[in-house]
Write a protein that holds these residues in place. Structure first.
Motif, PDB file in Angstrom:
ATOM      1  N   ALA A   1       0.644  -1.220  -0.062  1.00 27.74           N
ATOM      2  CA  ALA A   1       0.170   0.075   0.101  1.00 27.74           C
ATOM      3  C   ALA A   1       0.880   1.115  -0.050  1.00 27.74           C
ATOM      4  CB  ALA A   1      -0.696  -0.115   1.094  1.00 27.74           C
ATOM      5  N   GLY A   2       0.301   2.371  -0.627  1.00 36.00           N
ATOM      6  CA  GLY A   2       0.803   3.641  -0.241  1.00 36.00           C
ATOM      7  C   GLY A   2       2.007   4.052  -1.355  1.00 36.00           C
ATOM      8  N   VAL A   3       1.793   3.563  -2.323  1.00 36.05           N
ATOM      9  CA  VAL A   3       3.005   3.599  -3.331  1.00 36.05           C
ATOM     10  C   VAL A   3       2.416   5.079  -4.178  1.00 36.05           C
ATOM     11  CG1 VAL A   3       3.925   3.211  -5.702  1.00 36.05           C
ATOM     12  CG2 VAL A   3       3.680   1.549  -3.736  1.00 36.05           C
ATOM     13  N   LEU A   4       3.257   6.006  -4.331  1.00 33.64           N
ATOM     14  CA  LEU A   4       2.646   7.324  -4.580  1.00 33.64           C
ATOM     15  C   LEU A   4       2.190   7.643  -6.175  1.00 33.64           C
ATOM     16  CD1 LEU A   4       5.020   9.679  -2.476  1.00 33.64           C
ATOM     17  CD2 LEU A   4       2.703   8.953  -2.001  1.00 33.64           C
ATOM     18  N   ASN A   5       3.184   7.021  -6.862  1.00 39.59           N
ATOM     19  CA  ASN A   5       2.971   7.099  -8.338  1.00 39.59           C
ATOM     20  C   ASN A   5       2.213   6.279  -9.206  1.00 39.59           C
ATOM     21  OD1 ASN A   5       5.074   5.292  -7.915  1.00 39.59           O
ATOM     22  ND2 ASN A   5       6.214   5.915  -9.781  1.00 39.59           N
ATOM     23  N   MET A   6       1.174   5.520  -8.495  1.00 42.66           N
ATOM     24  CA  MET A   6       0.411   4.733  -9.085  1.00 42.66           C
ATOM     25  C   MET A   6      -1.246   4.762  -8.396  1.00 42.66           C
ATOM     26  SD  MET A   6       1.403   0.843  -8.527  1.00 42.66           S
ATOM     27  CE  MET A   6       2.907   0.990  -9.112  1.00 42.66           C
ATOM     28  N   LEU A   7      -2.338   4.299  -9.213  1.00 45.52           N
ATOM     29  CA  LEU A   7      -3.365   4.529  -8.262  1.00 45.52           C
ATOM     30  C   LEU A   7      -3.804   3.248  -7.501  1.00 45.52           C
ATOM     31  CD1 LEU A   7      -6.111   6.125  -7.983  1.00 45.52           C
ATOM     32  CD2 LEU A   7      -6.948   4.756  -9.874  1.00 45.52           C
ATOM     33  N   ASN A   8      -4.223   3.399  -6.306  1.00 44.92           N
ATOM     34  CA  ASN A   8      -4.358   2.172  -5.363  1.00 44.92           C
ATOM     35  C   ASN A   8      -3.396   1.225  -5.429  1.00 44.92           C
ATOM     36  OD1 ASN A   8      -6.228   0.919  -3.782  1.00 44.92           O
ATOM     37  ND2 ASN A   8      -7.649   0.191  -5.277  1.00 44.92           N
ATOM     38  N   SER A   9      -2.378   1.257  -5.058  1.00 45.19           N
ATOM     39  CA  SER A   9      -1.279   0.094  -5.288  1.00 45.19           C
ATOM     40  C   SER A   9      -1.749  -1.046  -4.408  1.00 45.19           C
ATOM     41  CB  SER A   9       0.180   0.622  -4.814  1.00 45.19           C
ATOM     42  OG  SER A   9       0.316   1.020  -3.421  1.00 45.19           O
ATOM     43  N   VAL A  10      -2.534  -0.949  -3.019  1.00 44.23           N
ATOM     44  CA  VAL A  10      -2.582  -1.924  -2.307  1.00 44.23           C
ATOM     45  C   VAL A  10      -3.763  -2.923  -2.974  1.00 44.23           C
ATOM     46  CG1 VAL A  10      -4.959  -0.690  -1.453  1.00 44.23           C
ATOM     47  CG2 VAL A  10      -3.629  -2.362   0.018  1.00 44.23           C
ATOM     48  N   ASN A  11      -4.374  -2.596  -4.050  1.00 45.96           N
ATOM     49  CA  ASN A  11      -5.307  -3.309  -4.918  1.00 45.96           C
ATOM     50  C   ASN A  11      -4.673  -3.835  -6.354  1.00 45.96           C
ATOM     51  OD1 ASN A  11      -7.283  -4.417  -2.970  1.00 45.96           O
ATOM     52  ND2 ASN A  11      -8.256  -2.378  -3.101  1.00 45.96           N
ATOM     53  N   THR A  12      -3.397  -3.318  -6.687  1.00 46.56           N
ATOM     54  CA  THR A  12      -2.951  -3.563  -7.868  1.00 46.56           C
ATOM     55  C   THR A  12      -2.002  -4.663  -7.899  1.00 46.56           C
ATOM     56  OG1 THR A  12      -2.994  -1.159  -8.236  1.00 46.56           O
ATOM     57  CG2 THR A  12      -1.209  -2.378  -9.558  1.00 46.56           C
ATOM     58  N   ARG A  13      -2.124  -5.686  -8.757  1.00 46.91           N
ATOM     59  CA  ARG A  13      -1.392  -6.784  -8.714  1.00 46.91           C
ATOM     60  C   ARG A  13      -0.123  -6.697  -9.178  1.00 46.91           C
ATOM     61  NH1 ARG A  13      -5.177 -10.077 -12.964  1.00 46.91           N
ATOM     62  NH2 ARG A  13      -5.455  -7.976 -13.464  1.00 46.91           N
ATOM     63  N   PHE A  14       0.707  -7.511  -8.997  1.00 49.07           N
ATOM     64  CA  PHE A  14       2.354  -7.380  -9.113  1.00 49.07           C
ATOM     65  C   PHE A  14       2.736  -8.363 -10.292  1.00 49.07           C
ATOM     66  CE2 PHE A  14       6.815  -8.551  -8.500  1.00 49.07           C
ATOM     67  CZ  PHE A  14       7.389  -7.325  -8.467  1.00 49.07           C
ATOM     68  N   TYR A  15       3.262  -7.733 -11.227  1.00 47.53           N
ATOM     69  CA  TYR A  15       3.391  -8.304 -12.378  1.00 47.53           C
ATOM     70  C   TYR A  15       4.742  -7.954 -13.085  1.00 47.53           C
ATOM     71  CZ  TYR A  15       3.230 -10.116 -17.361  1.00 47.53           C
ATOM     72  OH  TYR A  15       3.583 -10.624 -18.669  1.00 47.53           O
ATOM     73  N   ILE A  16       5.757  -9.296 -13.351  1.00 47.85           N
ATOM     74  CA  ILE A  16       7.128  -8.983 -13.792  1.00 47.85           C
ATOM     75  C   ILE A  16       7.105 -10.261 -14.975  1.00 47.85           C
ATOM     76  CG2 ILE A  16       8.175  -7.872 -12.125  1.00 47.85           C
ATOM     77  CD1 ILE A  16       9.003 -10.767 -10.866  1.00 47.85           C
ATOM     78  N   GLU A  17       7.856  -9.952 -15.884  1.00 49.52           N
ATOM     79  CA  GLU A  17       8.130 -10.989 -17.056  1.00 49.52           C
ATOM     80  C   GLU A  17       9.691 -10.936 -17.665  1.00 49.52           C
ATOM     81  OE1 GLU A  17       5.363  -9.441 -19.838  1.00 49.52           O
ATOM     82  OE2 GLU A  17       6.833  -8.376 -20.977  1.00 49.52           O
ATOM     83  N   THR A  18      10.042 -12.121 -18.035  1.00 49.44           N
ATOM     84  CA  THR A  18      11.320 -12.202 -18.837  1.00 49.44           C
ATOM     85  C   THR A  18      11.383 -12.901 -19.749  1.00 49.44           C
ATOM     86  OG1 THR A  18      12.522 -12.114 -16.698  1.00 49.44           O
ATOM     87  CG2 THR A  18      13.435 -13.475 -18.205  1.00 49.44           C
ATOM     88  N   LYS A  19      12.184 -12.424 -21.100  1.00 50.84           N
ATOM     89  CA  LYS A  19      11.942 -13.032 -22.414  1.00 50.84           C
ATOM     90  C   LYS A  19      13.134 -13.686 -22.712  1.00 50.84           C
ATOM     91  CE  LYS A  19      12.333 -10.924 -26.514  1.00 50.84           C
ATOM     92  NZ  LYS A  19      11.842  -9.976 -27.616  1.00 50.84           N
ATOM     93  N   ILE A  20      12.859 -15.185 -22.981  1.00 49.17           N
ATOM     94  CA  ILE A  20      14.140 -16.082 -23.421  1.00 49.17           C
ATOM     95  C   ILE A  20      13.857 -16.280 -24.878  1.00 49.17           C
ATOM     96  CG2 ILE A  20      14.460 -16.877 -21.307  1.00 49.17           C
ATOM     97  CD1 ILE A  20      13.278 -19.590 -22.077  1.00 49.17           C
ATOM     98  N   LYS A  21      14.773 -16.651 -25.707  1.00 43.96           N
ATOM     99  CA  LYS A  21      15.077 -17.023 -27.134  1.00 43.96           C
ATOM    100  C   LYS A  21      15.518 -18.558 -27.181  1.00 43.96           C
ATOM    101  CE  LYS A  21      14.709 -14.320 -30.370  1.00 43.96           C
ATOM    102  NZ  LYS A  21      14.715 -13.227 -31.530  1.00 43.96           N
ATOM    103  N   ILE A  22      15.112 -19.271 -27.667  1.00 45.67           N
ATOM    104  CA  ILE A  22      15.550 -20.693 -27.808  1.00 45.67           C
ATOM    105  C   ILE A  22      15.928 -20.819 -29.544  1.00 45.67           C
ATOM    106  CG2 ILE A  22      15.655 -23.476 -27.711  1.00 45.67           C
ATOM    107  CD1 ILE A  22      13.652 -22.985 -25.117  1.00 45.67           C
TER     108      ILE A  22
END
Length: 962
Positions: free
Chosen positions: A119-140
């Motif tokens: 909660a309380g992240v200033l530079n986004m709306l309603n962080s307490v109910n915002t999902r956390f998403y990260i990604e990484t791309k690989i190439k075979i």
């Protein structure tokens, strides 16, 4: 690159997951890193997150999507590891997922989604109910080779003070030696979905709310605040924060590998990080690092990194780098004895210090520098405020030593050169020894840290020798070395990819000018340019060092000519002559390149040796916007690129037959054989050109410089700018409607076509129309585009006789001058894959519904054809069958379990096994299974345009009735 792609995939899978509702959620930052197991398709994927330990929620119940269409992995609950050095209520979790195997080559985006951010992240709306998403791309990709994702050594949480510049560096390196770049992006809350109302940390809102004048809000109060990332070092600088609080940002760490001489992006890691800004009066500590350094493998590095603090607070200096763990011979760091147990040192009387030592060796050689990230952190006295940091990056480049020559000798009889060199100092890590050659010496000593051989030296690579070889015989491709020429050689050692790299170039070693019984051509110059009455003057001299007692004079010479730079097309012989000059008349010097040879005939009419071939100089003009580009070339036994005579001369006039004036010269050692004329040109007049080259054999017994003219060519400066790139119109493209196609087409259809439409583009800085269009095609997204059709004059194209719909297209426009525009955005067609399995079959021997098979029409359909257990298929049944039959399926893996979960049957399609399965109701041992319900899982590999979507999993049940 933006892709406009028609989605034609019918088989879809819906996955739901519950979003936790929380009063104090927990995820602050994180990233996904990937390790390839050996060089297999198996990968170890690690999720690293940083958490709010004040929350009762723990890491877990998140969705790890492998990126290949297989069932996602739900993470278990994992307890935090506290990180008090980063601040209160901060912890971390590093979770290694089960090893995952990918089916084959392709690009895969691995992602992790969990509820929720703290909660309380200033530079986004309603962080307490915002999902956390990260990604990484690989190439075979077998053409790229094995690869691991970048590693990040510095935690993604850093603190700063309001009004004081904030620094961070992720301490990223690539374990394979690939190059990295850094790029800010917007944090996400799901795949392709940004967090709500994200603002950069230096947005005006965060200064206005604190009553700070935005115009002078940087640390020195001289300008607006800035927020940026260095694309090479990865250092983030926010100069300077405004409102107190927590901010989240995200950036990509992109991997680049040199493939075929070009750097290509082979993946990335997304880091989502948190910045904590507090209201404090602390002054930031300052680092002092040495200049970037370049060393030859084997050298030792001993440097002192120092730091100070404006408040004279204690400071700690840390180092983050691959070289601290590299094997063999890692670098080491140490501190003065006055440092405390946590490595803090006092400042004031003298600087704090860190001692860096590294003894390099041949295994450390690579093209890109090693980065050592130094971080200094102060420790304010009680009440002194939040600790502040500064990062600086130091680059260390380790290069290969220069190869060392032994000697070079020539065999006069065969005119072959034998080159020998000493055993290479880094032969255990180098891959090859490259051998370069040029005519005429070019002394040059490489500057510090310059590796390889620069183009301006005019050397040409003639061979790649094994790194353990110590000699090479230069036969000049079996032609022998040219008489009269001085040949010089250099060596360069190369090192394996992906780190790559080259050694320092060796010193030059030169042969004495070759002597022999062959004449020596000295000039091939065009006197007149014409299709029918062109004229070329050829000059030569008698052999140097010929045995006149054995081969008596007077001599005669037989001159011959062929078309092309060095070919043997359309041969022509000239009458014997005792002169050393011949004028070739009646030649088509406007269109053709000619090459000439001279054979020696002695007084006894004995035909002796023949000179090397020498061509005319060929000039090419390329009209550009209010400019004309000249390029020229000749294949000759002398060198037209010398230190002594570096300039070629440019002549210009109004007509091909009139007089030309010298307008300029060009240093070919710097600009190669290239010149752009923009001197007083207009777009209505014709301009004619001729180039005079200067060359030398590097032989004091031969005249120099050797002056030769090209033919004359004429052109007009271009009226038009480069053509605009066309725009593909997705609304008009005849993409296949899969519902209609699957209902109307035979299941076995194997010939397809795509129709492409586009619009003519317009713009203020480019030509709005093109005379024609070129069509480029790639078989899949991420593939390489190749030209498949040129000179298309319409604004549509039908690509027919295709094995499938799948493929991507780009278009370029070509104007009347032959200039090609940039390529359009890509448009991708996709196939209509389908695979359906029944729920019941009756393997009881009555020849009706005996096997469990994917829907198909392998038997004839219609009148007198396929029957359904004794009855003919109706028209509606035929249409229904066509809708269900398997299409665009590459392979199938299939397994069956009984109701207790025990696997009873497995199947893998292959060269002798069809994609339809055709299971007879027996287990793997050939025993009949009992009547009942069984559960299956089918992994179907489809032929689709996006390799990441090839594999889909179908789960269901089937009932055996006997």
């Amino acid at each position: 690159m933006r892709f406009l792609c028609k989605s034609l995939l019918l088989v879809t899978f819906l996955m739901g997951w519950g979003i936790q509702t929380s009063f104090a959620t927990h995820l602050r930052a994180g990233e996904i890193t990937v390790e390839r197991i050996g060089c297999s398709n198996k990968f170890q994927i690690t999720i690293t997150v940083y958490t709010n330990t004040g929350s009762s929620i723990r890491f877990g119940d998140g969705v790890l999507d492998w990126g290949d269409g297989s069932a996602p992995h739900i993470t278990p609950t994992v307890q935090n590891t506290l990180l008090p050095e980063l601040g209160p209520a901060i912890g971390t979790v590093s979770y290694k997922a089960p090893i995952h195997e990918y089916s084959g080559a392709g690009t895969y985006v691995i992602s992790y989604l969990e509820a929720n951010r703290n909660a309380g992240v200033l530079n986004m709306l309603n962080s307490v109910n915002t999902r956390f998403y990260i990604e990484t791309k690989i190439k075979i990709d077998p053409f790229i080779g094995c690869d691991n994702s970048p590693r990040l050594l510095v935690p993604p949480i850093d603190k700063g003070c309001k009004g004081t510049a904030w620094y961070h560096n992720p301490g990223a390196y690539d374990p394979d030696g690939d190059s990295l770049s850094f790029e800010l992006i917007t944090p996400k809350k799901a795949k392709n979905v940004f967090v709500d109302r994200y603002q950069d940390p230096n947005n005006t809102d965060f200064y206005a709310s604190s009553g700070i004048d935005y115009a002078t809000a940087n640390e020195k109060h001289t300008g607006q605040p800035t927020f940026s990332i260095n694309p090479v070092t990865g250092t983030l600088i926010w100069d300077a924060p405004g409102s107190v609080g927590e901010y989240n940002i995200a950036f990509l760490i992109k991997e680049w590998r040199k493939v075929g001489g070009t750097y290509v992006n082979i993946g990335y890691v997304t880091r989502d990080m948190q910045i904590v800004i507090e209201d404090c009066a602390n002054k930031r500590p300052e680092l002092k690092i040495p200049p970037d350094v370049c060393v030859i493998a084997g050298a030792s590095i001993n440097q002192i990194i120092s730091g100070t603090d404006g408040n004279f607070d204690d400071v700690k200096i840390e180092a983050f780098s691959q070289v601290l763990s590299i094997q063999p011979s890692p670098a080491t760091i140490s501190y003065p004895a006055t440092a405390d147990a946590a490595f803090y040192q006092k400042t004031g009387a003298e600087d704090a210090k860190l001692f860096f030592k590294w003894t390099t060796n041949c295994a450390h050689i690579k093209q890109q520098p090693y980065q050592v990230v130094f971080k200094i952190t102060d420790r304010p006295a009680v009440g002194g405020g939040t600790p502040l940091v500064q990062f600086k990056t130091w680059n260390i480049t380790v290069i290969g030593p220069a190869p060392v020559w032994n000697k070079a000798t020539v065999n006069i009889a065969t005119r072959n050169a034998t080159l020998t060199w000493n055993s290479y100092a880094c032969k255990n890590t180098a891959t090859a020894m490259q051998i370069y050659r040029r005519v005429n010496s070019y002394p040059w000593t490489p500057p510090t840290c310059v590796t390889g051989i620069p183009d301006f030296l005019g050397y040409t690579k003639i061979a790649d020798a094994a790194v353990n070889d110590l000699n090479y015989v230069d036969t000049n491709g079996g032609l022998g070395l040219a008489v009269g020429a001085q040949y010089c050689y250099r060596l360069v050692a190369t090192f394996p990819s992906p780190g790559g790299g080259s050694s320092i170039v060796s010193e030059e070693i030169c042969l004495d000018p070759i002597i022999g019984s062959a004449p020596i051509v000295t000039n091939v110059t065009i006197d007149k340019t014409d299709k029918a009455t062109g004229q070329v003057t050829i000059k030569w001299r008698s052999p140097i060092g010929i045995d006149k007692a054995k081969f008596p004079s007077p001599y005669k010479f037989a001159l011959s000519r062929n078309d092309g730079f060095s070919g043997k097309v359309n041969p022509k012989s000239f009458p014997l002559t005792s002169d050393s000059t011949l004028v070739d008349t009646g030649a088509n010097t406007f269109d053709n390149v000619y090459n000439y040879k001279v054979q020696l005939i002695d007084a006894n009419n004995t035909k002796l040796d023949t000179s090397a071939s020498a061509s005319t100089v060929r000039l090419l003009l390329t009209p550009k916007l209010k400019k004309i580009q000249l390029t020229w070339n000749a294949i000759v036994p002398w060198n037209n690129k010398t230190q002594k005579y570096p300039k070629h001369y440019i002549y210009r006039g109004p007509s091909i037959d009139g007089s030309l004036k010298l307008i300029d010269s060009v240093d070919v050692n710097q600009n190669l054989f290239n010149y752009i004329d923009s001197i007083g040109l207009n777009t209505t007049d014709t301009y004619c050109y001729q180039v005079m080259t200067k060359g030398s054999y590097g032989n004091k017994k031969l005249p120099e410089p050797l002056l030769n003219f090209s033919e004359r060519q004429c052109a007009k400066a271009d009226l038009d700018p480069d053509p605009c790139n066309p725009k593909i119109d997705p609304t008009t493209i005849s993409a296949t409607n899969c519902t209609d196609a699957n209902a109307g087409a035979s299941c076995g259809q194997n010939i397809f076509s795509n129709t492409l439409n586009w619009k003519r583009a317009s713009g203020t800085n480019c030509a709005s129309t093109g005379v024609s269009y070129n069509i480029y095609f790639a078989g899949q997204t991420g593939g390489e585009f190749t030209l498949i059709k040129n000179n298309v004059v319409d604004t549509f194209f039908v690509h027919s006789n295709l094995p499938s719909y799948a493929g991507c297209y780009k278009i370029s426009a070509v104007n009347r001058s032959g200039k090609e525009s940039q390529l359009s955005d890509a448009f991708c067609f996709d196939n209509c894959p389908y695979y359906e399995l029944p729920n019941v079959f009756t393997p009881n021997g009555d020849n009706c519904n005996e096997k469990f098979s994917a829907y198909n029409d392998r038997d004839p359909i219609g009148e007198g054809g396929q029957t359904l257990c004794g009855g003919k298929l109706s028209p509606d049944q035929i249409i229904d069958l066509k809708k269900k039959c398997a299409r665009f399926v590459n392979k199938v893996s299939f397994s069956v379990a009984n109701r207790w979960g025990k696997q009873v049957f497995t199947y893998e399609s292959g060269s002798e096994k069809s994609i339809y399965i055709d299971w007879d109701g027996k287990d793997n041992n050939g025993n009949e299974l009992a009547t009942g319900v069984y559960y299956y899982t089918a992994t179907v590999n489809f032929n689709v345009v996006d390799p990441a979507k090839q594999n889909q999993i179908i789960k269901g049940w089937v009932q055996i009735i006997r």
